[in-house]
Design a protein around this motif. Sequence first.
Motif, PDB file in Angstrom:
ATOM      1  N   LEU A  31      22.453 109.048  35.897  1.00  0.00           N
ATOM      2  CA  LEU A  31      22.165 110.085  36.901  1.00  0.00           C
ATOM      3  C   LEU A  31      20.792 109.763  37.488  1.00  0.00           C
ATOM      4  O   LEU A  31      19.764 109.916  36.833  1.00  0.00           O
ATOM      5  N   PRO A  32      20.766 109.273  38.740  1.00  0.00           N
ATOM      6  CA  PRO A  32      19.480 108.840  39.289  1.00  0.00           C
ATOM      7  C   PRO A  32      18.558 110.006  39.629  1.00  0.00           C
ATOM      8  O   PRO A  32      19.007 111.134  39.770  1.00  0.00           O
ATOM      9  N   LYS A  33      17.277 109.714  39.759  1.00  0.00           N
ATOM     10  CA  LYS A  33      16.393 110.556  40.567  1.00  0.00           C
ATOM     11  C   LYS A  33      16.071 109.680  41.770  1.00  0.00           C
ATOM     12  O   LYS A  33      15.464 108.617  41.620  1.00  0.00           O
ATOM     13  N   SER A  34      16.490 110.114  42.960  1.00  0.00           N
ATOM     14  CA  SER A  34      16.522 109.209  44.115  1.00  0.00           C
ATOM     15  C   SER A  34      15.211 109.128  44.879  1.00  0.00           C
ATOM     16  O   SER A  34      14.976 108.163  45.601  1.00  0.00           O
ATOM     17  N   ASN A  35      14.387 110.140  44.764  1.00  0.00           N
ATOM     18  CA  ASN A  35      13.074 110.125  45.433  1.00  0.00           C
ATOM     19  C   ASN A  35      12.046 110.755  44.491  1.00  0.00           C
ATOM     20  O   ASN A  35      12.411 111.508  43.588  1.00  0.00           O
ATOM     21  N   TRP A  36      10.812 110.454  44.742  1.00  0.00           N
ATOM     22  CA  TRP A  36       9.655 111.088  44.072  1.00  0.00           C
ATOM     23  C   TRP A  36       9.654 110.904  42.554  1.00  0.00           C
ATOM     24  O   TRP A  36       9.102 111.732  41.824  1.00  0.00           O
ATOM     25  N   ALA A  37      10.278 109.815  42.069  1.00  0.00           N
ATOM     26  CA  ALA A  37      10.266 109.582  40.614  1.00  0.00           C
ATOM     27  C   ALA A  37       8.882 109.087  40.203  1.00  0.00           C
ATOM     28  O   ALA A  37       8.387 108.086  40.721  1.00  0.00           O
ATOM     29  N   LEU A  38       8.250 109.806  39.301  1.00  0.00           N
ATOM     30  CA  LEU A  38       6.969 109.418  38.706  1.00  0.00           C
ATOM     31  C   LEU A  38       7.145 109.507  37.199  1.00  0.00           C
ATOM     32  O   LEU A  38       7.802 110.437  36.716  1.00  0.00           O
ATOM     33  N   THR A  39       6.522 108.605  36.483  1.00  0.00           N
ATOM     34  CA  THR A  39       6.629 108.686  35.017  1.00  0.00           C
ATOM     35  C   THR A  39       6.054 110.009  34.518  1.00  0.00           C
ATOM     36  O   THR A  39       5.138 110.567  35.127  1.00  0.00           O
ATOM     37  N   ILE A  40       6.607 110.477  33.414  1.00  0.00           N
ATOM     38  CA  ILE A  40       6.099 111.693  32.763  1.00  0.00           C
ATOM     39  C   ILE A  40       5.466 111.206  31.469  1.00  0.00           C
ATOM     40  O   ILE A  40       6.084 111.218  30.400  1.00  0.00           O
ATOM     41  N   ASP A  41       4.225 110.711  31.586  1.00  0.00           N
ATOM     42  CA  ASP A  41       3.625 110.041  30.425  1.00  0.00           C
ATOM     43  C   ASP A  41       2.127 110.303  30.278  1.00  0.00           C
ATOM     44  O   ASP A  41       1.480 109.695  29.434  1.00  0.00           O
ATOM     45  N   GLU A  42       1.586 111.196  31.139  1.00  0.00           N
ATOM     46  CA  GLU A  42       0.149 111.459  31.014  1.00  0.00           C
ATOM     47  C   GLU A  42      -0.075 112.899  30.592  1.00  0.00           C
ATOM     48  O   GLU A  42       0.200 113.827  31.366  1.00  0.00           O
ATOM     49  N   PRO A  43      -0.533 113.129  29.363  1.00  0.00           N
ATOM     50  CA  PRO A  43      -0.719 114.496  28.907  1.00  0.00           C
ATOM     51  C   PRO A  43      -1.833 115.205  29.679  1.00  0.00           C
ATOM     52  O   PRO A  43      -2.705 114.523  30.234  1.00  0.00           O
ATOM     53  N   PRO A  44      -1.829 116.523  29.716  1.00  0.00           N
ATOM     54  CA  PRO A  44      -0.850 117.362  29.048  1.00  0.00           C
ATOM     55  C   PRO A  44       0.494 117.387  29.782  1.00  0.00           C
ATOM     56  O   PRO A  44       0.546 117.222  30.994  1.00  0.00           O
ATOM     57  N   PHE A  45       1.556 117.636  29.002  1.00  0.00           N
ATOM     58  CA  PHE A  45       2.894 117.827  29.565  1.00  0.00           C
ATOM     59  C   PHE A  45       3.131 119.327  29.703  1.00  0.00           C
ATOM     60  O   PHE A  45       2.598 120.121  28.922  1.00  0.00           O
ATOM     61  N   MET A  46       3.932 119.670  30.685  1.00  0.00           N
ATOM     62  CA  MET A  46       4.187 121.102  30.890  1.00  0.00           C
ATOM     63  C   MET A  46       5.678 121.342  31.163  1.00  0.00           C
ATOM     64  O   MET A  46       6.336 120.523  31.811  1.00  0.00           O
ATOM     65  N   ALA A  47       6.202 122.462  30.651  1.00  0.00           N
ATOM     66  CA  ALA A  47       7.590 122.845  30.931  1.00  0.00           C
ATOM     67  C   ALA A  47       7.670 124.345  31.158  1.00  0.00           C
ATOM     68  O   ALA A  47       6.831 125.107  30.655  1.00  0.00           O
ATOM     69  N   VAL A  48       8.643 124.765  31.961  1.00  0.00           N
ATOM     70  CA  VAL A  48       8.975 126.196  32.082  1.00  0.00           C
ATOM     71  C   VAL A  48      10.493 126.327  31.955  1.00  0.00           C
ATOM     72  O   VAL A  48      11.232 125.380  32.234  1.00  0.00           O
ATOM     73  N   LYS A  49      10.909 127.507  31.529  1.00  0.00           N
ATOM     74  CA  LYS A  49      12.348 127.755  31.362  1.00  0.00           C
ATOM     75  C   LYS A  49      12.887 128.437  32.618  1.00  0.00           C
ATOM     76  O   LYS A  49      12.276 129.413  33.094  1.00  0.00           O
ATOM     77  N   VAL A  50      14.004 127.944  33.109  1.00  0.00           N
ATOM     78  CA  VAL A  50      14.584 128.512  34.333  1.00  0.00           C
ATOM     79  C   VAL A  50      16.050 128.886  34.111  1.00  0.00           C
ATOM     80  O   VAL A  50      16.708 128.347  33.222  1.00  0.00           O
ATOM     81  N   ALA A  51      16.508 129.806  34.935  1.00  0.00           N
ATOM     82  CA  ALA A  51      17.912 130.218  34.893  1.00  0.00           C
ATOM     83  C   ALA A  51      18.426 130.267  36.331  1.00  0.00           C
ATOM     84  O   ALA A  51      17.722 129.877  37.263  1.00  0.00           O
ATOM     85  N   CYS A  52      19.655 130.762  36.488  1.00  0.00           N
ATOM     86  CA  CYS A  52      20.247 130.837  37.830  1.00  0.00           C
ATOM     87  C   CYS A  52      19.923 132.179  38.470  1.00  0.00           C
ATOM     88  O   CYS A  52      20.335 133.224  37.968  1.00  0.00           O
ATOM     89  N   GLY A  53      19.200 132.159  39.576  1.00  0.00           N
ATOM     90  CA  GLY A  53      18.941 133.380  40.342  1.00  0.00           C
ATOM     91  C   GLY A  53      19.882 133.421  41.532  1.00  0.00           C
ATOM     92  O   GLY A  53      19.879 132.497  42.358  1.00  0.00           O
ATOM     93  N   VAL A  54      20.702 134.475  41.618  1.00  0.00           N
ATOM     94  CA  VAL A  54      21.639 134.560  42.751  1.00  0.00           C
ATOM     95  C   VAL A  54      20.947 135.268  43.908  1.00  0.00           C
ATOM     96  O   VAL A  54      20.308 136.305  43.729  1.00  0.00           O
ATOM     97  N   THR A  55      21.072 134.684  45.094  1.00  0.00           N
ATOM     98  CA  THR A  55      20.331 135.156  46.267  1.00  0.00           C
ATOM     99  C   THR A  55      21.228 135.994  47.172  1.00  0.00           C
ATOM    100  O   THR A  55      20.973 137.163  47.409  1.00  0.00           O
ATOM    101  N   PHE A  56      22.254 135.348  47.688  1.00  0.00           N
ATOM    102  CA  PHE A  56      23.238 136.092  48.486  1.00  0.00           C
ATOM    103  C   PHE A  56      24.554 135.333  48.505  1.00  0.00           C
ATOM    104  O   PHE A  56      24.595 134.132  48.262  1.00  0.00           O
TER     105      PHE A  56
END
Length: 510
Positions: free
Chosen positions: A420-445
């Motif tokens: 599964l590619p990342k087709s644009n804006w791929a940057l390594t995730i290798d410089e700390p600190p690392f950060m994550a947030v949890k997301v879910a599905c928000g229905v809009t309309f």
Amino acid sequence: MSSFDCIVIGSGNAGCCAALSSAEAGCDKVLIVDVCPDVWAGGNGYFTAGAFRTVHEGLHDLLPIVNNASKEKADSIDMDGYSGEDFLGDIMRLGNGKPDPVLAAAVVDASRDTISWLAHSVGLPFMFSFHRQAYSVGGRQKFWGGLVLCTEDGGKGLIAAHQRALAKAKVAVWFNCPAVQITMENGTVSGVVVEKEGQKLHLRAPAVVLAAGGFESNPVLRAQQLGLGWERAILRGTPYNQGDGFALAAAVGARQAGDWAGCHSTCWDADAPTDAGRRDLTNQFTKSGYPLGIMVNSAGKRFVDEGEDFRNYTYAKFGKAILLQPGGYAFQVWDSKVIGSLRKEEYGNGIVKKFLADRLEDLAEQLTEVGLEGKAEFVQTTKQFNEATRKFQAENPDATWNPAVKDGMSTQSSEYQLPLPKSNWALTIDEPPFMAVKVACGVTFTFGGLAVDPDTAGVISEKTSKVIPGLFCTGEMVGLFHENYPGGSGLMAGAVFGRKAGQAAAKLRA
Ligand SMILES: Cc1cc2nc3c(=O)[nH]c(=O)nc-3n(C[C@H](O)[C@H](O)[C@H](O)COP(=O)(O)OP(=O)(O)OC[C@H]3O[C@@H](n4cnc5c(N)ncnc54)[C@H](O)[C@@H]3O)c2cc1C
């Protein structure tokens, strides 16, 4: 019994545009009814970022309309024009060719003129959306993704401006007042039955505009129409869009159109309240920083191409992608190279729960507390992503990372490709600190709607295939979009068809 020249059902952006347009075109007595209490005025419009997508010729075309571009600032902006072909092409491309091209063209063709109307006649305070739609690259403000305008103070500013305009135009607005029936006489609309202070009232009018939103606020209808699981989606905006407008329309024989199995849904804070948006934070629960990083599911696997296209063209379908993951949630992940580029309004301190660690293993450990089950897979996915990104960079030493264009910085090299590619804006995730947030599905309309005449927004009858005399429709209730949607088109479509409906309504005055 009270009589009006035009009654509009719904006080959102689309309904306000219809009411103001009908008053401008000569209706003396215009009424908006809304089921919600006055503190919920403005429907989903209040929750928006106020982003309007329009055809334009570039910077010189829009400078006279915005209030936040001094001469000096304007000199630092790079903004390409956005043509009718671009806008129509985006609606059709994202809708996989399914939208009605004539209906879509009606929005596109009227968009620029409608922006002038909104700015000059309605008084919407337009700005350039530097904070959401431009990146600073080499000291220049570069707009990307075809969307450049928003209203000052987002949806709050949008609805405040509409309310000022309604007061000036002497349009009456009744809250706590649901429309419960559209009345007909001899095949022509004759008014609306509403409930007011416990009483049913029959209000007479030769023109009624349906602007009552979709059925996104109704979990039962969501599960029925969109599929099982959608009852679990988090509602991003008003709780009052229960699908009433469609029941009213069905009772008078209106034809359905659009994508009844589809909706707009996006990455939303997993900790946001589930049954309604928050009026103080509105759109701040949006989490649109995924093009700068990766998204993984609870099993620690990526599941979308985060760089498939500009955010404006992917964000409205990635909510569904998250809903379909185990547990219906996911994690967005970045490293220190890009954390500072995430929007403060969405990722600032106190806005969202952030997980930070100096090692990917430690980040994974923290995320297990909020649902990450594949701890080892999470680390492996990230390392594999990094390896693929490094190999691409080694093979393409001249490629430069640039979030304002589709930079082609991908995970796919001749030597190594991710499934599964990342087709644009791929940057390594290798410089700390690392950060994550949890997301879910928000229905809009929801995308399911009614069939309308592209010129007048008159509602089409299922039986006759002609317009139902006196009945009009705008906003979410028009069946325009399919599957996906170019950001900023909802407010624009509502304004275009609202304006057309108001003008046509005024022609029916006695
Ligand atoms: C968080 C969020 C951010 C968004 N950001 C953007 C953006 O930046 N740009 C963009 O283009 N789009 C955006 N959208 C989508 C946008 O909100 C909609 O496309 C648009 O506001 C729809 O306008 P509307 O007037 O049709 O519906 P609404 O604004 O939802 O108004 C419908 C109204 O109808 C009323 N109603 C329902 N039933 C009845 C009844 N029986 N009787 C009387 N009244 C009734 C409701 O109470 C409600 O007030 C966003 C949506 C959300 C939720």
